[in-house]
Design a protein around this motif. Structure first.
Motif, PDB file in Angstrom:
ATOM      1  N   THR A 381      -0.565 -16.880  38.374  1.00  0.00           N
ATOM      2  CA  THR A 381      -1.737 -16.778  39.255  1.00  0.00           C
ATOM      3  C   THR A 381      -2.976 -16.374  38.448  1.00  0.00           C
ATOM      4  O   THR A 381      -4.089 -16.914  38.644  1.00  0.00           O
ATOM      5  CB  THR A 381      -1.462 -15.761  40.373  1.00  0.00           C
ATOM      6  OG1 THR A 381      -0.314 -16.161  41.111  1.00  0.00           O
ATOM      7  CG2 THR A 381      -2.667 -15.634  41.309  1.00  0.00           C
ATOM      8  N   THR A 382      -2.801 -15.395  37.595  1.00  0.00           N
ATOM      9  CA  THR A 382      -3.933 -14.954  36.776  1.00  0.00           C
ATOM     10  C   THR A 382      -4.454 -16.087  35.893  1.00  0.00           C
ATOM     11  O   THR A 382      -5.676 -16.285  35.738  1.00  0.00           O
ATOM     12  CB  THR A 382      -3.501 -13.753  35.930  1.00  0.00           C
ATOM     13  OG1 THR A 382      -3.005 -12.715  36.778  1.00  0.00           O
ATOM     14  CG2 THR A 382      -4.679 -13.207  35.119  1.00  0.00           C
ATOM     15  N   GLY A 383      -3.539 -16.861  35.331  1.00  0.00           N
ATOM     16  CA  GLY A 383      -3.950 -17.994  34.495  1.00  0.00           C
ATOM     17  C   GLY A 383      -4.712 -19.042  35.295  1.00  0.00           C
ATOM     18  O   GLY A 383      -5.713 -19.603  34.814  1.00  0.00           O
ATOM     19  N   CYS A 388      -9.792 -21.610  36.853  1.00  0.00           N
ATOM     20  CA  CYS A 388     -10.728 -22.040  37.908  1.00  0.00           C
ATOM     21  C   CYS A 388     -12.122 -21.453  37.655  1.00  0.00           C
ATOM     22  O   CYS A 388     -13.170 -22.110  37.915  1.00  0.00           O
ATOM     23  CB  CYS A 388     -10.234 -21.624  39.268  1.00  0.00           C
ATOM     24  SG  CYS A 388      -8.763 -22.537  39.819  1.00  0.00           S
ATOM     25  N   LEU A 389     -12.208 -20.224  37.178  1.00  0.00           N
ATOM     26  CA  LEU A 389     -13.503 -19.619  36.892  1.00  0.00           C
ATOM     27  C   LEU A 389     -14.220 -20.376  35.770  1.00  0.00           C
ATOM     28  O   LEU A 389     -15.461 -20.565  35.815  1.00  0.00           O
ATOM     29  CB  LEU A 389     -13.320 -18.146  36.501  1.00  0.00           C
ATOM     30  CG  LEU A 389     -12.901 -17.190  37.651  1.00  0.00           C
ATOM     31  CD1 LEU A 389     -12.642 -15.799  37.104  1.00  0.00           C
ATOM     32  CD2 LEU A 389     -13.968 -17.152  38.728  1.00  0.00           C
ATOM     33  N   LEU A 401     -16.125 -32.731  40.533  1.00  0.00           N
ATOM     34  CA  LEU A 401     -15.549 -33.301  41.743  1.00  0.00           C
ATOM     35  C   LEU A 401     -14.265 -34.056  41.464  1.00  0.00           C
ATOM     36  O   LEU A 401     -13.418 -34.206  42.366  1.00  0.00           O
ATOM     37  CB  LEU A 401     -16.566 -34.223  42.410  1.00  0.00           C
ATOM     38  CG  LEU A 401     -17.794 -33.526  43.005  1.00  0.00           C
ATOM     39  CD1 LEU A 401     -18.780 -34.567  43.532  1.00  0.00           C
ATOM     40  CD2 LEU A 401     -17.404 -32.581  44.099  1.00  0.00           C
ATOM     41  N   GLN A 402     -14.087 -34.504  40.244  1.00  0.00           N
ATOM     42  CA  GLN A 402     -12.840 -35.209  39.925  1.00  0.00           C
ATOM     43  C   GLN A 402     -11.621 -34.264  39.996  1.00  0.00           C
ATOM     44  O   GLN A 402     -10.521 -34.693  40.334  1.00  0.00           O
ATOM     45  CB  GLN A 402     -12.952 -35.842  38.525  1.00  0.00           C
ATOM     46  CG  GLN A 402     -13.876 -37.045  38.473  1.00  0.00           C
ATOM     47  CD  GLN A 402     -13.998 -37.619  37.062  1.00  0.00           C
ATOM     48  OE1 GLN A 402     -13.591 -36.984  36.069  1.00  0.00           O
ATOM     49  NE2 GLN A 402     -14.561 -38.828  36.943  1.00  0.00           N
ATOM     50  N   ILE A 403     -11.796 -32.996  39.689  1.00  0.00           N
ATOM     51  CA  ILE A 403     -10.640 -32.072  39.621  1.00  0.00           C
ATOM     52  C   ILE A 403     -10.690 -30.998  40.691  1.00  0.00           C
ATOM     53  O   ILE A 403      -9.755 -30.202  40.854  1.00  0.00           O
ATOM     54  CB  ILE A 403     -10.561 -31.415  38.243  1.00  0.00           C
ATOM     55  CG1 ILE A 403     -11.803 -30.560  37.997  1.00  0.00           C
ATOM     56  CG2 ILE A 403     -10.353 -32.451  37.165  1.00  0.00           C
ATOM     57  CD1 ILE A 403     -11.729 -29.748  36.710  1.00  0.00           C
ATOM     58  N   ARG A 409      -6.261 -27.365  46.096  1.00  0.00           N
ATOM     59  CA  ARG A 409      -4.889 -27.423  46.649  1.00  0.00           C
ATOM     60  C   ARG A 409      -3.966 -26.437  45.912  1.00  0.00           C
ATOM     61  O   ARG A 409      -3.137 -25.743  46.526  1.00  0.00           O
ATOM     62  CB  ARG A 409      -4.345 -28.849  46.547  1.00  0.00           C
ATOM     63  CG  ARG A 409      -4.981 -29.801  47.546  1.00  0.00           C
ATOM     64  CD  ARG A 409      -4.172 -31.097  47.621  1.00  0.00           C
ATOM     65  NE  ARG A 409      -4.111 -31.758  46.345  1.00  0.00           N
ATOM     66  CZ  ARG A 409      -4.964 -32.686  45.928  1.00  0.00           C
ATOM     67  NH1 ARG A 409      -5.989 -33.043  46.720  1.00  0.00           N
ATOM     68  NH2 ARG A 409      -4.824 -33.267  44.748  1.00  0.00           N
ATOM     69  N   ARG A 410      -4.095 -26.340  44.582  1.00  0.00           N
ATOM     70  CA  ARG A 410      -3.235 -25.427  43.806  1.00  0.00           C
ATOM     71  C   ARG A 410      -3.505 -23.973  44.191  1.00  0.00           C
ATOM     72  O   ARG A 410      -2.588 -23.158  44.332  1.00  0.00           O
ATOM     73  CB  ARG A 410      -3.478 -25.629  42.313  1.00  0.00           C
ATOM     74  CG  ARG A 410      -2.861 -26.914  41.733  1.00  0.00           C
ATOM     75  CD  ARG A 410      -3.101 -26.961  40.238  1.00  0.00           C
ATOM     76  NE  ARG A 410      -2.461 -25.826  39.600  1.00  0.00           N
ATOM     77  CZ  ARG A 410      -2.642 -25.480  38.315  1.00  0.00           C
ATOM     78  NH1 ARG A 410      -3.460 -26.209  37.560  1.00  0.00           N
ATOM     79  NH2 ARG A 410      -2.031 -24.446  37.804  1.00  0.00           N
ATOM     80  N   VAL A 411      -4.815 -23.665  44.338  1.00  0.00           N
ATOM     81  CA  VAL A 411      -5.149 -22.269  44.695  1.00  0.00           C
ATOM     82  C   VAL A 411      -4.597 -21.916  46.073  1.00  0.00           C
ATOM     83  O   VAL A 411      -4.012 -20.839  46.285  1.00  0.00           O
ATOM     84  CB  VAL A 411      -6.682 -22.077  44.635  1.00  0.00           C
ATOM     85  CG1 VAL A 411      -7.078 -20.726  45.231  1.00  0.00           C
ATOM     86  CG2 VAL A 411      -7.180 -22.171  43.200  1.00  0.00           C
ATOM     87  N   LEU A 412      -4.793 -22.847  47.035  1.00  0.00           N
ATOM     88  CA  LEU A 412      -4.274 -22.573  48.375  1.00  0.00           C
ATOM     89  C   LEU A 412      -2.749 -22.470  48.383  1.00  0.00           C
ATOM     90  O   LEU A 412      -2.162 -21.621  49.079  1.00  0.00           O
ATOM     91  CB  LEU A 412      -4.750 -23.659  49.335  1.00  0.00           C
ATOM     92  CG  LEU A 412      -6.267 -23.696  49.608  1.00  0.00           C
ATOM     93  CD1 LEU A 412      -6.604 -24.893  50.505  1.00  0.00           C
ATOM     94  CD2 LEU A 412      -6.732 -22.396  50.253  1.00  0.00           C
ATOM     95  N   MET A 413      -2.105 -23.323  47.633  1.00  0.00           N
ATOM     96  CA  MET A 413      -0.630 -23.280  47.592  1.00  0.00           C
ATOM     97  C   MET A 413      -0.152 -21.988  46.931  1.00  0.00           C
ATOM     98  O   MET A 413       0.801 -21.346  47.388  1.00  0.00           O
ATOM     99  CB  MET A 413      -0.127 -24.501  46.837  1.00  0.00           C
ATOM    100  CG  MET A 413       1.401 -24.585  46.807  1.00  0.00           C
ATOM    101  SD  MET A 413       1.996 -26.060  45.983  1.00  0.00           S
ATOM    102  CE  MET A 413       1.390 -25.762  44.324  1.00  0.00           C
ATOM    103  N   THR A 414      -0.832 -21.585  45.878  1.00  0.00           N
ATOM    104  CA  THR A 414      -0.435 -20.334  45.212  1.00  0.00           C
ATOM    105  C   THR A 414      -0.649 -19.142  46.142  1.00  0.00           C
ATOM    106  O   THR A 414       0.162 -18.209  46.203  1.00  0.00           O
ATOM    107  CB  THR A 414      -1.246 -20.159  43.921  1.00  0.00           C
ATOM    108  OG1 THR A 414      -1.013 -21.289  43.063  1.00  0.00           O
ATOM    109  CG2 THR A 414      -0.854 -18.893  43.189  1.00  0.00           C
ATOM    110  N   GLU A 415      -1.767 -19.181  46.876  1.00  0.00           N
ATOM    111  CA  GLU A 415      -2.027 -18.092  47.814  1.00  0.00           C
ATOM    112  C   GLU A 415      -0.964 -18.037  48.906  1.00  0.00           C
ATOM    113  O   GLU A 415      -0.518 -16.953  49.311  1.00  0.00           O
ATOM    114  CB  GLU A 415      -3.414 -18.286  48.418  1.00  0.00           C
ATOM    115  CG  GLU A 415      -3.789 -17.159  49.388  1.00  0.00           C
ATOM    116  CD  GLU A 415      -5.119 -17.417  50.051  1.00  0.00           C
ATOM    117  OE1 GLU A 415      -5.545 -16.562  50.851  1.00  0.00           O
ATOM    118  OE2 GLU A 415      -5.721 -18.467  49.786  1.00  0.00           O
TER     119      GLU A 415
END
Length: 739
Positions: A381-383, A388-389, A401-403, A409-415
């Motif tokens: 998660t930290t990585g 993302c930052l 916008l390409q990524i 989606r990855r952030v929401l899934m991790t959350e």
């Protein structure tokens, strides 16, 4: 009697020393003369001898007392000429509860050769000044039975002197004081080891071997321990010459007669003076021999009791030893049982500790696994967050916008993954285990001794055991000293022929009546007790003999006597005449059985018709105990009978009618039943005539006399009858005797 034990018989109950000048009180107890003077008490003037007589005492009290004997120097006070010197101190009480005059001041010590002379001297004038008249009303209380005796004018001289006891005491003291030395040692006699009862000589061991060898003519001599030989008064001692006693009232007269009423020796002058003139008097020598014989007989009985007491003491000493041994054994058993409990508790403790350790390891593993999983997840998660930052810092809109969709989606899934219980501890630090020790502690507090032994063997009470006809009544009880409770008893009898025992009763009662035994048989019976622990030992076997029954008249033996049984009869049956007469309250047939069951032997009984109305058909015969009681006898397979009306009869068994025979019954008729179980046959008679052939054959088992009737019939049973003359057991075919 052992000499140490006899010593107690030779001591005065007042002073505790050996008797000195013993006198015999009217209650037959002995006391020293000096001690008797010491326990004299003065009675009030109002207590006259006549009032003493009226009080219903056991003794005839005489008039008054006047001291006339001079006391010994150690008696505490002196008396002479009717006076007694009294100390100025008040009276005291002796240990036996009677008042005594306290002793005066002790005189100064004097040489021994002066003491005897002083005792025989009358009081000096200076002493006479202290003398006062002796009380006229005096009595003495026996220190053993505590009976008070009023003295007459003779004082203590009125009590006879016990010369026999005095002689025994003297021999005992001389024998005890004698130096038990060898009488044959010439120089420095050695200590004697034995004494010859016949030679009356004490020997040391060397002198005995030299002068009294254990062979030859001296072999039959009886050798005793020296103390027993010296002191004993057994039959081996040489008899002392008979002493001639003189009368206490007539010193010149010898005692030659015995007054039976007064129970005292008397002289001829006593008889002439008339005091014993009307009493029965016998020769002193004859009464001496008679009383010696009576004492010897009494001693024989006492000796038997003493022997029994010695055996009982041996048993008690053995019991003490057994108690000590059993106590040690029981203590060791208790320690072993407690140690076993402690070992079991330790083993359970180890098992519980293992459970705790297992739970401990499980909790640690769960927490550690969760820590490892969360650590990895947090790193990922930290990585992702750092990546993302960095992406957000980029200024290229098209590239972002390409990524961006994928990153969102990855952030929401991790959350979402962190929200599915990932941050909830999978276990707690508390142990969900509680040791339930309360029942065990309660059991430990309730731990106590329980009955874990089988009962003792019961005792058959012979005085309550009896037999009657073919029944036996047995009674038993637990031993008197038995402390082990019994929950019940098992009574067993053999088969009457020396076979195996079988149980005939199991229950809590201590008395049982066994019915249905064979006549003229010898049975062995025994009983045992049981409890929760197990079954105890058998009692002693008791042999019982049942009555002899059914024998021909020539045998002169007893026969069976019985009546109708009230317990097994149908409720409509009415019994009277000591259960010998039977009728019925119903118009239907009802069955009544006899009280005796037969399984062997030859038996005969008769039934007379007291009432016969409206020509019914009563039935007579034998049946099993479980026969039907509400139908005619013979309707089922439990009865064998003949039923008869006023004209004819039929045999019936299991509702099968056979052998119709002419000849009926009427009022006053007699029906006879002959049961021969030796041959297994049944024969019926009417008015002393055989009715038909042999009715039934092949009979085996136990059979009870039986009748069935209704209210139109009343019959009376007759038992204890001889076998009819026409029938000879084992020789004649009964069918040939049809009449």
């Amino acid at each position: 009697m052992d000499m140490e034990e006899m010593e107690e018989e030779l001591k005065c109950p007042v002073c505790g020393s050996f008797f000195r000048e013993p006198i015999i009180l009217p209650c037959s107890h002995n006391i020293c003369l000096a001690c008797a003077r010491n326990i004299l008490v003065q009675t009030p003037d109002t207590e006259s001898p006549q009032s003493s007589r009226a009080s219903g005492s056991d003794y005839d009290y005489l008039d008054l007392d006047k001291m006339s004997l001079y006391s010994e120097a150690d008696s505490g006070y002196g008396s002479f000429g009717g006076f007694v010197s009294l100390p100025t101190t008040p009276c005291q009480k002796s240990p036996n509860g009677v008042r005594v005059f306290p002793p005066g001041p002790m005189p100064p010590a004097q040489p021994k050769h002066h003491q005897h002379q002083q005792q025989l001297q009358p009081p000096t004038p200076s002493q006479a000044g202290c003398l006062v008249p002796i009380p006229r009303n005096s009595c003495i209380t026996c220190p053993q039975c505590h009976r008070s005796l009023v003295l007459d004018e003779r004082g203590l001289r009125g009590f006879p002197r016990n010369r026999v006891l005095e002689g025994v005491v003297e021999r005992y003291r001389q024998g005890r004081a004698a130096a038990l030395k060898c009488q044959l040692c010439e120089r420095s006699p050695r200590e004697a080891t034995v004494m010859c009862e016949q030679c009356d000589v004490s020997y040391c061991e060397p002198c005995r071997m030299r002068c009294h060898p254990p062979r030859g003519p001296l072999a039959k001599h009886r050798l005793l321990p020296p103390a027993q030989g010296r002191v004993g008064v057994g039959p081996g001692r040489r008899a002392a010459p008979r002493k001639t006693s003189t009368c206490t009232e007539h010193e010149l007269e010898n005692l030659s007669m015995y007054c039976v009423q007064c129970k005292t020796p008397v002289c001829y002058q006593c008889l002439e003076e008339g005091k014993h003139g009307t009493h029965e008097v016998k020769a002193l020598g004859a009464m001496w021999k008679l009383h010696k014989g009576q004492l010897s007989q009494a001693l024989n009985g006492l000796s038997e009791r003493a022997g029994e007491a010695k055996e009982f003491l041996v048993q008690l000493r053995n019991t003490v030893q057994h108690i000590q041994e059993n106590g040690v054994e029981f203590e060791a058993c208790l320690v072993a049982q407690c140690d076993a409990l402690i070992d079991a508790l330790n083993r359970r403790k180890a098992q519980l500790l293992a459970c705790i350790n297992k739970e401990h390891e499980h909790k640690l593993k769960v927490v550690r696994d969760q820590i490892s999983h969360c650590t990895v997840k947090l790193r990922q998660t930290t990585g992702l967050m750092e990546y993302c930052l960095e992406v957000i810092k980029e200024n290229d809109p098209s590239g972002f916008l390409q990524i961006s969709d994928a990153l969102i989606r990855r952030v929401l899934m991790t959350e979402s993954q962190w929200g599915k219980g990932t941050l909830t501890a999978r276990t707690t630090s508390d142990f969900d285990l509680t040791l339930d020790s309360a029942p065990l502690l309660q059991n430990i507090h309730q731990l106590d001794f329980v009955q874990m032994k089988v009962p003792s063997a019961p005792m058959l009470q012979l005085e309550e055991c009896c037999t009657e006809n073919n029944s036996a009544t047995l009674s038993w009880k637990q031993p008197p000293l038995s402390t082990i409770a019994a929950d019940g008893y098992i009574l067993e009898l053999d088969d009457g022929e020396g076979g195996h025992f079988r149980e005939v009763y199991v229950g809590t009662e201590t008395i049982c009546t066994v019915d249905g035994l064979h006549y003229n048989c010898t049975y062995k019976s025994r009983v045992k007790a049981f409890n929760a622990t197990g079954v105890g030992q058998y009692s002693k076997t008791l042999i019982i003999q049942t009555s002899q029954a059914g024998l021909p008249p020539c045998d002169m033996q007893s026969v069976a006597w019985f009546t109708f049984d009230t317990a097994s009869a149908h409720p409509d049956i009415i019994l009277s005449n000591d259960n010998l007469t039977v009728t019925c309250s119903s118009y239907d047939d009802r069955v009544a059985l006899g009280g005796a069951g037969f399984s062997r032997g030859l038996h005969y009984w008769e039934i007379t018709l007291d009432r016969y109305d409206n020509h019914p058909d009563p039935a007579f015969g034998v049946a099993r105990a479980d026969v039907l009681k509400d139908v005619m006898l013979g309707k089922d397979d439990k009865a064998w009978a003949v039923y008869v009306d006023n004209n004819r009869s039929w045999f019936m068994h299991n509702n099968s009618h056979t052998n119709r025979t002419d000849g009926g019954i009427s009022k006053g008729a007699t029906v006879g039943v002959l049961l021969d179980l030796t041959r297994g046959i049944l024969i019926f008679l009417i008015n002393d005539e055989q009715q038909g052939p042999v009715a039934f054959e092949g009979l085996e088992g136990t059979f009870y006399p039986a009748v069935s009737l209704n209210r139109n019939v009343q019959v009376t049973l007759h038992t204890g009858l001889p076998i009819p003359d026409f029938y000879t057991p084992g020789e004649v075919d009964p069918a040939a005797h049809m009449c």
